[in-house]
Design an enzyme around this catalytic site. Structure first.
Site, short mmCIF file in Angstrom:
data_model
loop_
_atom_site.label_atom_id
_atom_site.label_comp_id
_atom_site.label_asym_id
_atom_site.label_seq_id
_atom_site.Cartn_x
_atom_site.Cartn_y
_atom_site.Cartn_z
N HIS A 23 1.06 -1.28 -0.13
CA HIS A 23 0.06 -0.02 0.12
C HIS A 23 0.93 1.19 -0.09
O HIS A 23 0.71 2.27 0.50
CB HIS A 23 -0.81 -0.08 1.06
CG HIS A 23 -2.06 -0.94 0.94
ND1 HIS A 23 -3.12 -0.76 0.12
CD2 HIS A 23 -2.13 -2.25 1.30
CE1 HIS A 23 -4.15 -1.83 -0.01
NE2 HIS A 23 -3.35 -2.82 0.72
N ASP A 151 2.43 -4.45 -9.35
CA ASP A 151 2.36 -6.00 -9.65
C ASP A 151 2.77 -6.14 -11.16
O ASP A 151 3.38 -7.03 -11.76
CB ASP A 151 0.94 -6.53 -9.35
CG ASP A 151 0.62 -6.44 -8.22
OD1 ASP A 151 1.48 -6.47 -7.23
OD2 ASP A 151 -0.89 -6.15 -7.65
C1 GLA Z 1 -2.77 -5.06 -4.88
C2 GLA Z 1 -2.34 -3.91 -5.88
C3 GLA Z 1 -0.97 -3.32 -5.89
C4 GLA Z 1 -0.59 -2.64 -4.65
C5 GLA Z 1 -0.92 -3.70 -3.58
C6 GLA Z 1 -0.56 -3.17 -2.31
O1 GLA Z 1 -1.69 -5.91 -5.18
O2 GLA Z 1 -2.60 -4.27 -7.31
O3 GLA Z 1 -0.96 -2.13 -6.67
O4 GLA Z 1 -1.12 -1.42 -4.27
O5 GLA Z 1 -2.37 -4.24 -3.65
O6 GLA Z 1 0.47 -2.94 -1.90
#
Ligand code: GLA
Length: 337
Positions: A23, A151
């Site tokens: 986050h 991600d």
């Molecule tokens: C999900 C979102 C990412 C990131 C994470 C928390 O995986 O796709 O962009 O914000 O949560 O770190």
């Protein structure tokens, strides 16, 4: 064109696990993920539409190359394919089959891996950053959730044997080798989707914090104490401290200070549990249990939270309950033999 004459190619995209830094990406912060040895493969040949079947889904996806609104596409998994098609506007389509070893909806980025694999199969030819940006827009469009870039970026840019110290503001990565003799272990806790979760609330709370004190990336702990609303103050305090933990963790990994790395993972989990409120009781007890085991340096929830997975760092061979994952290279095309 005769399809029978063409051998299928494979677009392969790995899943990911984040070792620390959750986050923080959507405020341009720091994260420390790795691409892992679980993959989504699309075996495809050229076609005039986008026609895909999946071993894990009942209904196929059949789309034209021109998509105006991915959110109205069905079945649901087709929205993610449609998001990529609508952002990419490809000149040619594909017909193919999808198989995956990433748990679907399990917090290891199955939807992001699908998007990146679709873009590669459709002939995407740009940098890893551009691939990440395109598929992030596709995801945001398809899901309606304002997720960050971590991600897709690690799935596109993974480096075997390394985790990536990633700056989500500058969009740069520094690969950091994983120490020898250590296992990264992922334990699945619960299926979840970020659609309809409090993820979007957290993004809004960070935006509220930034309206008061400026970019969280540049803020100090003292700056966050001035935030008037107590909830927003806690969210901001997590983000600022988590950015620092990522830097300290990268340093600990480089210096093979596994005790310190484990301590930072646990501190990150406590912060996500108490200040950011994205953990669940099941994730908390899994982390507590893991942390009490001999040979385990640290554990934490990983990814968006509200379910999904926890990750632990342990002496090799100590943890048998879960998946030992290895860091692999990012998404790529595999040519036929
Ligand atoms: C999900 C979102 C990412 C990131 C994470 C928390 O995986 O796709 O962009 O914000 O949560 O770190």
């Amino acid at each position: 064109m005769s399809q029978h004459a063409i051998s299928p190619r494979i677009a392969r995209a790995p899943g990911r696990v984040n070792l620390i830094g959750d986050h923080t990406d959507y405020t341009g912060g720091l994260v420390f993920p790795m691409a892992v040895d679980r993959w989504t493969d699309i075996r495809f040949t050229p076609h005039d539409r986008v026609e895909l079947t999946s071993a894990d889904e009942t209904d196929p996806v059949s789309l034209p190359l021109q998509i105006d609104d991915p959110t109205v596409v069905s079945p649901t998994w087709g929205k993610y394919v449609a998001g990529v098609v609508s952002e990419m506007k490809p000149l040619r389509g594909i017909t193919g089959t999808i198989s995956t070893t990433i748990p679907i909806g399990g917090g290891m980025s199955s939807s992001h891996a699908l998007e990146v694999a679709v873009a590669l199969a459709l002939g995407f030819a740009g940098t890893a950053v551009e691939l990440a940006q395109l598929t992030q827009r596709a995801e945001n469009l398809a899901s309606g959730v304002p997720t960050g870039i971590m991600d897709q970026f690690v799935i596109a840019a993974g480096v075997a044997g390394h985790a990536l110290l990633m700056d989500c503001g500058a969009l740069t990565i520094t690969p950091v080798p994983l120490p020898d003799g250590i296992d990264v272990v992922v334990q699945f806790i619960a299926h979840r989707t970020l659609v309809g979760s409090a993820y979007a609330d957290r993004v809004a709370e960070c935006a509220a914090a930034e309206r008061e004190i400026g970019p969280l990336r540049n803020a100090s702990a003292t700056d966050t104490e001035a935030i008037v609303d107590a909830v927003v103050r806690r969210r901001a305090a997590h983000v600022v401290a988590e950015n620092q933990r990522v830097l300290d963790f990268a340093q600990a990994m480089r210096g093979r200070d596994l005790r310190d790395a484990g301590r930072l993972m646990l501190a990150s989990h406590v912060s996500l549990r108490d200040l950011y409120e994205t953990s669940t009781p099941a994730m908390d007890s899994a982390v507590e249990h893991l942390a009490s085991l001999p040979g385990v340096y640290g554990a934490r929830m990983t990814g968006g939270g509200f379910g999904g997975c926890v990750v632990a760092l342990a002496d090799a061979g100590t943890l048998t309950d879960g998946w030992v994952v290895h860091a692999v290279d990012g998404a790529h095309i595999i040519e036929p033999d």
